[in-house]
Design an enzyme around this catalytic site. Structure first.
Site, PDB file in Angstrom:
ATOM      1  N   GLU A   1     -62.226  10.659  32.965  1.00  0.00           N
ATOM      2  CA  GLU A   1     -63.232  11.102  32.006  1.00  0.00           C
ATOM      3  C   GLU A   1     -64.480  10.261  32.233  1.00  0.00           C
ATOM      4  O   GLU A   1     -64.425   9.034  32.189  1.00  0.00           O
ATOM      5  CB  GLU A   1     -62.725  10.925  30.576  1.00  0.00           C
ATOM      6  CG  GLU A   1     -63.727  11.446  29.546  1.00  0.00           C
ATOM      7  CD  GLU A   1     -63.565  10.826  28.182  1.00  0.00           C
ATOM      8  OE1 GLU A   1     -63.813  11.541  27.186  1.00  0.00           O
ATOM      9  OE2 GLU A   1     -63.217   9.630  28.081  1.00  0.00           O
TER      10      GLU A   1
ATOM     11  N   ASP B   1     -52.466   9.527  29.071  1.00  0.00           N
ATOM     12  CA  ASP B   1     -53.824   9.058  28.839  1.00  0.00           C
ATOM     13  C   ASP B   1     -53.863   7.552  29.085  1.00  0.00           C
ATOM     14  O   ASP B   1     -53.018   6.808  28.572  1.00  0.00           O
ATOM     15  CB  ASP B   1     -54.242   9.346  27.389  1.00  0.00           C
ATOM     16  CG  ASP B   1     -55.649   9.895  27.281  1.00  0.00           C
ATOM     17  OD1 ASP B   1     -56.532   9.339  27.954  1.00  0.00           O
ATOM     18  OD2 ASP B   1     -55.868  10.865  26.534  1.00  0.00           O
TER      19      ASP B   1
ATOM     20  N   HIS C   1     -59.788  17.300  22.774  1.00  0.00           N
ATOM     21  CA  HIS C   1     -59.693  16.627  21.478  1.00  0.00           C
ATOM     22  C   HIS C   1     -61.025  16.066  20.997  1.00  0.00           C
ATOM     23  O   HIS C   1     -61.141  15.688  19.833  1.00  0.00           O
ATOM     24  CB  HIS C   1     -58.659  15.500  21.561  1.00  0.00           C
ATOM     25  CG  HIS C   1     -59.065  14.399  22.488  1.00  0.00           C
ATOM     26  ND1 HIS C   1     -59.127  14.566  23.857  1.00  0.00           N
ATOM     27  CD2 HIS C   1     -59.467  13.122  22.253  1.00  0.00           C
ATOM     28  CE1 HIS C   1     -59.529  13.443  24.418  1.00  0.00           C
ATOM     29  NE2 HIS C   1     -59.743  12.553  23.476  1.00  0.00           N
ATOM     30  N   ASP C   2     -62.014  15.990  21.872  1.00  0.00           N
ATOM     31  CA  ASP C   2     -63.333  15.467  21.510  1.00  0.00           C
ATOM     32  C   ASP C   2     -64.382  16.558  21.341  1.00  0.00           C
ATOM     33  O   ASP C   2     -65.557  16.249  21.109  1.00  0.00           O
ATOM     34  CB  ASP C   2     -63.826  14.486  22.585  1.00  0.00           C
ATOM     35  CG  ASP C   2     -63.160  13.122  22.491  1.00  0.00           C
ATOM     36  OD1 ASP C   2     -62.707  12.758  21.383  1.00  0.00           O
ATOM     37  OD2 ASP C   2     -63.081  12.431  23.518  1.00  0.00           O
TER      38      ASP C   2
ATOM     39  N   ASP D   1     -59.556   7.412  30.361  1.00  0.00           N
ATOM     40  CA  ASP D   1     -60.577   7.494  29.330  1.00  0.00           C
ATOM     41  C   ASP D   1     -61.818   6.688  29.722  1.00  0.00           C
ATOM     42  O   ASP D   1     -61.698   5.537  30.141  1.00  0.00           O
ATOM     43  CB  ASP D   1     -59.991   6.961  28.017  1.00  0.00           C
ATOM     44  CG  ASP D   1     -60.860   7.216  26.815  1.00  0.00           C
ATOM     45  OD1 ASP D   1     -61.066   8.398  26.469  1.00  0.00           O
ATOM     46  OD2 ASP D   1     -61.328   6.235  26.211  1.00  0.00           O
TER      47      ASP D   1
END
Length: 570
Positions: A270, A103, A342-343, A211
């Site tokens: 993302e 990430d 995870h979100d 991210d």
């Protein structure tokens, strides 16, 4: 069998598994998952058959936002282990034919990063311009409400600006106040980021999930945005979503980091609020930016204006959204495929039936997702059909987004605490962050200590140990889906045609490549559904995979999934 990665499109056949480290497996009994815990589960991942592991942040961090606030990009946080542990993880993955995708969080850092400490030290600091600093709004008292440089809202409630009394200015933070935004307009920032990325690739990392990467370029005027009724700060994101220099920045990143390294890496961005038209540009190979993007359109369809006010999801809306992205990226670019991460909440609780039909609907959701055109992502535990957590109190939550919203809603707006808690239950991020359920022992085999967040009480029934040896389990269904992608070119590279777009309960599409056609059917309801495709030949085609023991005809039982293969034009 590992997938050859000597061509740019190796990831067409690949399946990626996301590990959220603090909730995956704990090796030392402190209640927090760690790198050695992941290493101990590599045989499980190999057995599942995935090709790459996306590792959520393990960098050194104060953990204000569970590691997405990084204080040192070149070190591992002690709660997860050491750099040597990461090297061992890379070696273990590579030895099993899997890749490691890290990430990458470079829209912002932690406010405890040395870069920010130097930036805030004085108005004339050499790193002052590494972040977004601005004085108070003219005519307003610094530090008072309304004095912020503009009216942008933070994703985590309140204004996107934090007053710093030491230098008398505000800094921008689109997320937590402890996550100041980097100023990508400064070439020194970009050079420092690229050097860090190259350092990780030299260490053996195989790519990055980036991210909120489409937030890197801001409108440098930082203009106010329109306020919706009842808003104190604007949630209009046009000042930083896909800003004026974003394509320039990503092309520069590709040239400085990836261009000379060959085709075996993976880059996925993302991108909240990204449009299909922008995604085509980001993922067009000829533009040399990214391999694929994570878009959010389909996971906001059950929002009634905003996240904490939910509305029923209409399957026709879901098909229209995903079908549009399939068609839009069919000629250029590539899709990423996901239900959860995870979100997001647990997929089976959101899109399926986490009660009587939990296993059937978990399989159906997986089958429909994996057989689209694109690279599927499995979020840890979804391969088991893990469900949302029944949180009883706000004290059981850990997510900063939920805690900030609850405090603002109850203290500032005076809303009923029970109503606020109920409103966050379906979609909050903690649902996906409960520990992976490895077995039916205390704490689900995740830890010998006290877990950092509660374990779902259904772990005694829903766990990996029970499913590994059961051929009809959700876990083994995922193994079959991964095998199909590896073995059938029509799954990896076939085109996509949506069928029955107006059907309120049946998801149907066809994939075609050469002389092969693959029909995919999924029933998104607990009621039997009649299916009429006007093509009688499909009823006699071979059933490759289904979630019921035997499928006869095209009609579907509750939450049934079936895919059929036929040869045409012979």
């Amino acid at each position: 069998m590992p997938i050859p990665s000597d061509s740019r499109d190796w990831f067409h056949k690949a399946v990626v598994y996301q590990v959220y480290p603090r909730s995956f497996a704990d090796s030392d009994g402190d209640g927090i998952g760690d790198l050695k815990g992941i290493i101990g589960k590599l045989d499980y991942l190999e057995h599942l058959g995935v090709d790459a592991v996306w590792l959520s942040p393990v960098y050194r961090s104060p953990q204000d936002d569970n590691g997405y606030d990084i204080s040192d990009y070149r070190d591992i946080d002690p709660i997860f282990g050491t750099l040597e542990d990461l090297d061992e993880l890379i070696k273990g993955l590579h030895g099993r034919g899997m890749k490691l995708v890290m990430d990458l969080v470079v829209n912002h850092t932690s406010d405890e990063h040395p870069w920010f400490a130097e930036s805030r030290a004085s108005l004339d600091s050499p790193k002052r311009d590494w972040y977004w600093w601005r004085p108070a709004r003219p005519g307003h008292e610094p530090g008072m409400p309304g004095a912020e440089p503009n009216n942008w809202a933070s994703f985590f409630s309140g204004p996107a600006w934090q007053y710093d009394a030491y230098t008398g200015q505000y800094y921008l933070h689109l997320f937590s106040r402890k996550q100041p935004d980097l100023n990508w307009e400064n070439p020194e920032v970009r050079r420092a980021v690229y050097a860090m990325m190259n350092w990780w690739l030299d260490r053996g990392v195989d790519g990055f999930r980036m991210d909120v990467v489409n937030f890197l370029s801001k409108d440098t005027a930082l203009p106010d945005k329109p306020l919706a009724e009842g808003e104190l700060y604007s949630h209009d994101r046009s000042g930083y979503v896909c800003g004026p220099r974003i394509h320039e920045f990503l092309q520069e990143m590709h040239f400085e980091v990836f261009a000379a390294r060959g085709p075996g890496l993976l880059t996925v961005g993302e991108m909240p609020s990204v449009t299909l038209e922008e995604a085509v540009l980001f993922t067009d190979p000829s533009r040399a930016e990214l391999d694929m993007v994570f878009q959010f359109e389909h996971v906001t369809l059950d929002w009634d204006g905003y996240k904490w006010r939910r509305k029923p999801l209409r399957l026709t809306d879901l098909k229209a959204s995903l079908g549009r992205w399939q068609a839009g990226l069919q000629e250029r670019g590539w899709n990423s495929l996901y239900w959860g991460n995870h979100d997001q909440p647990r997929a089976v609780s959101r899109f399926g039936d986490d009660g009587a039909y939990r296993e059937a609907s978990a399989k159906m959701l997986a089958g429909v997702l994996h057989l689209h055109r694109g690279t599927p992502y499995i979020y840890q535990g979804d391969e088991l059909g893990m469900t949302n957590m029944p949180f009883a109190t706000i004290a059981e939550h850990r997510d900063i987004e939920v805690l900030n919203h609850y405090r603002e809603a109850t203290d500032t707006l005076g809303l009923d605490p029970a109503a606020v808690l109920a409103s966050v239950a379906p979609l909050n991020r903690d649902n996906a962050r409960t520990p992976v359920q490895w077995d039916g022992s205390p704490h689900a085999g995740f830890t010998t200590g006290t877990p950092w967040i509660g374990v779902n009480p259904n772990a005694a029934e829903v766990n990996a140990a029970e499913q590994l040896g059961r051929p009809d389990s959700v876990l083994n269904f995922h193994r079959e889906l991964i095998r199909l992608r590896h073995e059938l070119p029509v799954v990896a590279d076939g085109d996509f045609t949506m069928l029955l777009p107006d059907h309120e309960s049946v998801y149907a599409f066809v994939r075609r490549l050469g002389g092969e056609e693959l029909l995919v059917l999924g029933n998104f309801s607990g009621e039997p559904q009649a299916v009429d495709l006007g093509d009688s030949d499909w009823a006699g085609a071979d059933v490759l995979l289904g979630n019921y023991p035997k499928s006869e005809g095209l009609d579907l039982r509750p939450w049934e999934f079936a895919c059929r293969l036929r040869t045409v034009g012979a």
